[in-house]
Design an enzyme around this catalytic site. Structure first.
Site, PDB file in Angstrom:
ATOM      1  N   VAL A 144       0.871  -1.175   0.000  1.00  9.51           N
ATOM      2  CA  VAL A 144       0.000   0.000   0.000  1.00  9.51           C
ATOM      3  C   VAL A 144       0.911   1.228   0.000  1.00  9.51           C
ATOM      4  CG1 VAL A 144      -1.804   1.272   1.227  1.00  9.51           C
ATOM      5  CG2 VAL A 144      -1.782  -1.246   1.286  1.00  9.51           C
ATOM      6  N   ALA A 172       3.075  -4.457   3.185  1.00 16.15           N
ATOM      7  CA  ALA A 172       3.930  -3.319   3.508  1.00 16.15           C
ATOM      8  C   ALA A 172       3.116  -2.073   3.192  1.00 16.15           C
ATOM      9  CB  ALA A 172       5.206  -3.344   2.675  1.00 16.15           C
ATOM     10  N   CYS A 173       3.260  -1.063   4.012  1.00 17.83           N
ATOM     11  CA  CYS A 173       2.571   0.208   3.762  1.00 17.83           C
ATOM     12  C   CYS A 173       3.615   1.305   3.920  1.00 17.83           C
ATOM     13  CB  CYS A 173       1.426   0.400   4.758  1.00 17.83           C
ATOM     14  SG  CYS A 173       0.503   1.921   4.489  1.00 17.83           S
ATOM     15  N   VAL A 174       3.763   2.091   2.854  1.00 12.50           N
ATOM     16  CA  VAL A 174       4.790   3.124   2.868  1.00 12.50           C
ATOM     17  C   VAL A 174       4.233   4.455   2.375  1.00 12.50           C
ATOM     18  CG1 VAL A 174       6.695   1.504   2.548  1.00 12.50           C
ATOM     19  CG2 VAL A 174       5.570   2.476   0.559  1.00 12.50           C
TER      20      VAL A 174
END
Length: 193
Positions: A144, A172-174
């Site tokens: 995301v 993973a969210c960045v």
């Protein structure tokens, strides 16, 4: 097992074939059913010449490379660059990131509202999954991308509704500096077929 006895050579060949086949399967070089059939044929023949033919066939197959195909959906936005909506490699589907583009107009949805954008991005992702003959429950990994990490909680609620299966995908969210079309969210995924 005594290697000096002639009757042990076919057994050694079977053992080495078994070892090679399971090593190859572990690294997903060939489809499992392809190799299982070859081992069955070898066991039936019980001979070194068959073992040699098996190795030759395996070497020929390895030069072909993996089975790769493109997945397209008219219910998701057409790519805006030199990439595919998704690519199937054997039993794995790699889906490109989706933003909140309306596939019929090519325009962004939501006017900057991250919740509306998230819903549209996931709707686009579902269309690609459907075209590949799969569902969100088969997704094993997502990324995301957020223009502002402060939007995480809002996105997470909608994300949880979409991925409501018994096992949530790894994720993973960045936060990123910018996204295509000034989007506030983009989501990609990997699927086990």
């Amino acid at each position: 097992m005594m290697l000096g006895r002639r009757s042990s050579i076919p057994n050694l060949c079977l053992f080495l074939t078994f070892l090679c086949v399971h090593t190859v399967q572990a690294f997903h070089i060939f489809p499992a059913n392809h190799l299982d059939n070859k081992v069955t044929q070898l066991k039936a023949a019980k001979g070194a010449p068959t073992f040699q033919r098996l190795l030759t066939k395996m070497a020929e197959k390895s030069t072909d490379g993996p089975d790769i195909s493109e997945v397209q959906s008219s219910d998701a936005p057409a790519p805006v660059g030199p990439y595919s909506q998704a690519v199937r490699v054997g039993d794995v589907l790699y889906c490109s990131g989706q933003v909140a583009l309306d596939p019929s107009t090519g325009e962004m949805v939501g006017d900057g509202d991250v919740e509306a954008e998230t819903r549209q991005a996931l709707k686009n992702l579902r269309a690609v999954l459907t075209a590949a003959g799969t569902t969100p429950s088969k997704v094993v990994r997502t990324t995301v991308f957020l223009a502002d990490l402060a939007d995480f909680a809002k996105v997470n609620v909608i994300y949880a509704e979409f991925f409501d299966g018994p096992v949530s995908p790894a994720r993973a969210c960045v936060q990123v500096a910018a996204l295509p079309k000034a989007a506030r969210v983009e989501i990609d995924c990997i699927v086990a077929l």
